[in-house]
Design a protein around this motif. Structure first.
Motif: not given
Lengths: 341, 103, 409, 168
Positions: A50, A100, A102-103, A129, A131, A137, A140-141, A144-145, A147
């Motif tokens: 993050f 972005d 991609d998890i 995580k 989805q 989905e 993560e953009h 959301e990243l 924190k």
């Protein structure tokens, strides 16, 4: 006494003991009732990365990431995608517009964290995580990243404290360096000041490394150790080597004051930058070949790396990570043209 | 119209004919055995029908039926063992192909 | 059924008394019920046992699955289902809803008709089995004079469902499971029937009601249970093993051994058809437990059981308590013992259980002809114990070398 | 009574016909089981309870299962042969014989004075009577049956094991 089939009955006694025991002995039931109860994950556990920001009031402005793209380059499965932000005039901002991850591709290797010179990307420990979809989905953009640093301090106290202390020390050092040089810069060129020192990240005021209470030290030892560790964390080197006496003015900066280099703009193409730097000394040409992100991946800012190469202090031409092979080749070419290689 | 002995005799004659037809005209040895079983059952049904309608007081017919069922069971066990043995030998259970007595 | 036929007029009179208060239809219905025609009485007498069987035993099945899951969980130091309702009490309903709403998948190359028919056929014999299980003093759906024989005849028919399901699925694991199921059921049928023969010899009747009645009396209606005889004890063990193998309960769940052949004959079944297979299997196992209780554990006999309404209720309580005990025993065994191997399964049936059941029949004969009870006790016990030791020595005659571990200690 | 008779007769006849006409061998056996069930129902109708149980136990539980096992042990025969291969070479002779015999039996039954006879009694035979008869009047046949069954069992095992023994 043994008889045929004895083992069968012994087994039944064991299971009966389990059955009855599980109602009276809570120790036997190891099941964790998951959504209500959770197992405390270890502090060093990690899942996905993050981005850290410092001020809750303005997460986008205070994020540490400068869009230098080192992590994008280094990421082994290439799951990071970064686009640098620009203002209305097209002038690059030192922050990502798109970030972005991609998890579904990320392999949680933590290499992005290790290569980041700004301590901007860290590993989370959130494992929930899942989805409903398989495609967008799982990407993560930026929103959301992002924190906060407090969150980072909460999930990984030890590591975050050390990072905060280091950032604070860096900022202080930079401030000291910049203090003498800031005045000319301020008077000379106001319009172009992208390389002005980054505002010091808000760090915890007392960046002290916590020594566990049960560690076997006497109070004096404890005090000394705590001081030593915080110094180490703040400077990154042994205290003896980097213990500037407070109040002593720092040596004048070797770098030229930040300012009037028209090519110092990461938004420009390599060719455009070199054109701008056509009539300048070799050091400036070299600098124009850099990626202009001042990412410090090479250990300098762009000016400093160019000067170091020009003076011969630095011989490795492949240190500019954001510029990738293009910069390295251009540096080599320029040096050959200058006859220094 | 009450169900009389007549009905049962007709039924079992019909079943016997069906069984005979199957046993004589099908190629597969297992179906031939099944046809024989159908004929057995038709016969036993006759015994029981006669017992019910005429000789209700004595158990002879039921005894015969019980023995016939036992014999049928033994017969089918032997028959199927033979089928398996034949299959091992010829890799087929086609009755038309079992023409030689050689081992 | 006969008992119900006797009490049906009173029952209907009571109903007519209740219904008489209703407006409109109350009066004529009450008049009809208080003086019913014979055909109506017969219909009621037939309908009540059927309703009892198809409502009570599937309910027992549903909660057996819950108890089984809870108990297996506790045996393995887990909690077991506790999400749906308090203590997971609504879990069977949730399972049922889940299975009903699942997609019904039929393999493309399957034999559609047989594939559809197999689960239906799996349930029928299991339900029919309950028609000869006496649940209380004189309370049996049908008192056939061939009761036990009928039960065995019907229970063999359940093999067909397993075979049909396995064959029609066109899946090698299904077929393997079906063949194992057939071989196992046919093998274990023999010692089971012979163990039942011992009881039939002692009770002198094939009727389940007569067998249960023969175990009444004695101290507290307990001491005359067949399980408290040497031959009865051995027969009980043989019959329980046979019944567990017949209904493929765990130490003998070779036909659906997950680790070897996925799920055996019901690999290709999903949704409600799968639920029907499970229903049939559990109902068969509960019915077999009921027959075991009737034949060896005194059936409905227990302290306080007897004729009359109160005695009848107490006898029903004893029957269902013993049934629950048998179910718990099978669950306990399932949670403890490992699955037997296929070859061990067969050799156990033919080399140990079959001779032992024949020896047991001889023991019943001795018991019958030795008039002095203490001598009969000693002689039959000695006879059975000696044979048991001999047979188990013979069965274990292949010497298994002690394994030498190279890496583990 | 009557309705039951006609339903059971229909089941029996349809089962028998399907058992000898169907292409797939396993379907044949399943139809045969239907036929056995119909016969068992007839026994119940004829007040022979014990025979009903014996029929179900032996025919459905043992013979049908045995046939199914035999089919499983002889592979490639579960039957998708061509239409003409199902029937034997002289199938018309077999059919003709069956039709002739059926006609003869029919004629005999029509002529028989016994034919229109109605039931003699309605009570079921108790198993006790059958048991007593088996070990009193019919003891010798009963014992002979035991010997026969044992011999058949051993014979079946020997025949089926033959190849295995030869291989050794």
């Amino acid at each position: 006494m043994g008889f045929i089939g004895k083992g069968l009955f012994e087994g039944m006694v064991v299971t009966a003991r389990n059955f009855v025991g599980s109602y009276f002995d809570k120790e036997r039931l190891v099941t964790v009732q998951y959504p209500e109860e959770r197992v405390q994950v270890p502090e060093n556990s990690r899942t996905f990365p993050f981005l850290v920001f410092d001020k809750d009031s303005d997460p986008v402005a205070s994020m540490r990431c400068v869009a230098c793209k080192i992590c994008e380059v280094e990421c082994p499965p290439q799951c990071i995608y970064i686009v640098m932000d620009r203002d209305e005039k097209g002038k690059p901002q030192q922050r990502p517009k798109v970030f972005d991850i991609d998890i579904s591709v990320c392999m949680q290797c933590q290499i992005c964290v290790e290569v980041c010179p700004f301590d901007a990307i860290k590993m989370d420990n959130n494992y929930e995580k899942s989805q409903y979809g398989r495609f967008d989905e799982l990407v993560e953009h930026l929103p959301e990243l992002l924190k906060s640093n407090e969150f980072y301090n909460k999930i990984k106290p030890t590591e975050a404290t050390a990072v905060d202390a280091k950032l604070k020390a860096d900022a202080e050092k930079k401030a000291k360096k910049a203090a003498p040089a800031a005045k000319p810069a301020a008077t000379a060129a106001k319009p172009a000041a992208p390389a002005a020192p980054k505002p010091a990240p808000v760090a915890a005021p007392t960046a002290k490394i916590a020594i566990p209470d049960d560690a076997p030290f006497t109070p004096e030892q404890r005090q000394w150790l705590s001081g030593y560790l915080s110094t180490v964390a703040a400077s990154g080197v042994a205290p003896a080597a980097a213990a500037p006496v407070a109040g002593t003015p720092a040596a004048p900066a070797t770098e030229a004051p930040a300012g009037n280099w028209p090519w110092h703009d990461p938004g420009l193409g390599m060719q455009r930058r070199l054109d701008l730097a056509k009539e300048t000394p070799i050091a400036d040409k070299l600098m124009a070949a850099m990626a202009q992100t001042d990412c410090h991946a090479c250990g300098y800012d762009c000016r400093g790396y160019a000067d170091a190469i020009a003076t011969g202090a630095e011989t490795d031409l492949s240190l500019c990570l954001p510029g990738e092979a293009e910069t390295a080749n251009m540096l080599k070419k320029l040096m050959q043209e200058a006859g220094k290689l | 119209m009450n169900v009389s002995l007549d009905h049962y005799l007709m039924l079992s004659a019909f079943l016997f004919a069906i069984g005979l037809c199957g046993a004589l005209s099908r190629k597969n040895a297992i179906i031939v055995l099944m046809g024989i079983e159908i004929m057995f059952n038709a016969g036993i049904l006759n015994f029981v029908a006669f017992w019910h309608y005429k000789y209700f007081a004595v158990l002879t017919a039921q005894m015969f039926a019980i023995f016939a069922i036992s014999i049928a069971a033994a017969e089918s066990a032997i028959g199927l063992a033979l089928v398996i043995a034949v299959y091992r030998h010829y890799q087929s259970i086609d009755v038309d192909e079992m023409r030689s007595l050689k081992g | 059924m006969d008992q119900v036929y006797k009490v049906a007029p009173q029952l209907l009179k009571f109903l007519s008394y209740l219904l008489g208060w209703l407006p409109w239809i109350g009066k004529p219905v009450a008049g009809f019920l208080s003086n019913p025609p014979a055909w109506f009485l017969l219909a009621v007498a037939i309908a009540i046992p059927i309703l009892f069987v198809v409502s009570v035993f599937p309910g027992i099945f549903a909660y057996t699955t819950l108890v089984e899951r809870k108990a297996l969980g506790r045996i393995q130091n887990r909690i077991g289902p506790n999400r749906v309702g308090r203590w997971g009490l609504l879990q069977p309903i949730a399972d049922g809803v889940k299975l009903l709403t699942k997609e019904d998948i039929v393999p493309r190359s399957a034999d559609k008709f047989v594939h559809f028919l197999a689960p239906v056929i799996a349930v029928i014999p299991s339900v029919l089995l309950f028609s000869v299980v006496p649940v209380g003093a004189g309370l049996v759906p049908v008192d056939l004079n061939i009761g036990i024989l009928f039960a065995f005849a019907i229970s063999t028919a359940s093999v067909l469902a397993l075979f049909m399901g396995g064959w029609a699925s066109r899946n090698k694991f299904s077929l393997l499971g079906a063949m194992r199921a057939v071989a196992q059921v046919v093998s274990y049928e023999v010692p089971m029937v012979l163990a039942a023969v011992a009881v039939v010899m002692a009770a002198g009747s094939l009727s389940t009601l007569a067998i249960a009645k023969a175990q009444g009396g004695g101290i507290l209606n307990v001491t005359h249970w067949f399980v408290f005889r040497p031959w009865g004890f051995v027969g009980f063990i043989l019959f329980t093993i046979g019944a567990m193998a017949e209904s493929a309960r765990t130490p003998f769940d070779i036909p659906e051994a997950e680790s070897e052949i996925i799920a055996g004959y019901h690999t290709e079944y999903s949704g409600f058809k799968f639920a029907l297979f499970q229903l049939g299997e559990y109902l068969a196992s509960i019915a077999m437990a009921g027959i075991t209780v009737t034949m060896f554990l005194g059936g409905y006999n227990g302290p306080g059981s007897g004729p009359g309404i109160l005695g009848g209720l107490i006898s029903m309580f004893w029957f269902f308590a013993k049934l629950g005990g048998m179910i718990v025993l099978t669950i306990w065994i399932r949670g403890t013992w490992p699955r037997v191997r296929v070859d061990q399964l067969m050799s156990f049936a033919w080399k140990v259980l079959l001779p032992m059941s024949i020896v047991n029949i001889v023991a019943v004969g001795m018991w019958h002809y030795i008039a002095i009870r203490p001598i009969a006790w000693v002689v039959t016990t000695l006879w059975l114990v000696l044979w048991f030791i001999t047979l188990s020595k013979l069965a274990a005659s292949e010497n298994i070398e002690k394994r030498e571990y190279r890496y583990a200690s | 009574m009557e309705i039951a008779f006609w339903i059971l007769s229909a089941i029996t006849v349809i089962g028998a016909i399907l058992a000898i006409t169907m292409r797939n061998l396993v379907h044949c056996v399943l139809s045969l089981i239907l036929f056995f069930l119909g016969i068992a129902g007839h026994y119940l109708l004829l007040r022979a309870d014990f025979l009903f149980a014996v029929q179900v136990l032996i025919y459905i539980g043992a013979v049908a299962v045995l046939i199914l096992f035999a089919i499983m042990l002889t592979r490639h025969v579960t039957g998708t042969e061509g239409p003409r291969e199902v029937l034997g070479g002289k199938w018309w002779a077999g059919m003709g014989t069956a039709v002739i015999i059926a006609g003869l039996l029919w004629a005999i039954i029509r002529k028989d004075p016994l034919a229109a006879m109605l039931p003699a009694g309605m009570a079921s035979t108790s198993v006790t009577e059958i048991g007593r008869a088996l070990v009193a009047d019919w003891l010798v046949p009963f014992e002979a049956m035991g010997v026969l069954l044992t011999a058949a069992l051993i014979g079946a095992v020997v025949i089926a094991l033959e190849e295995v023994i030869r291989k050794r």
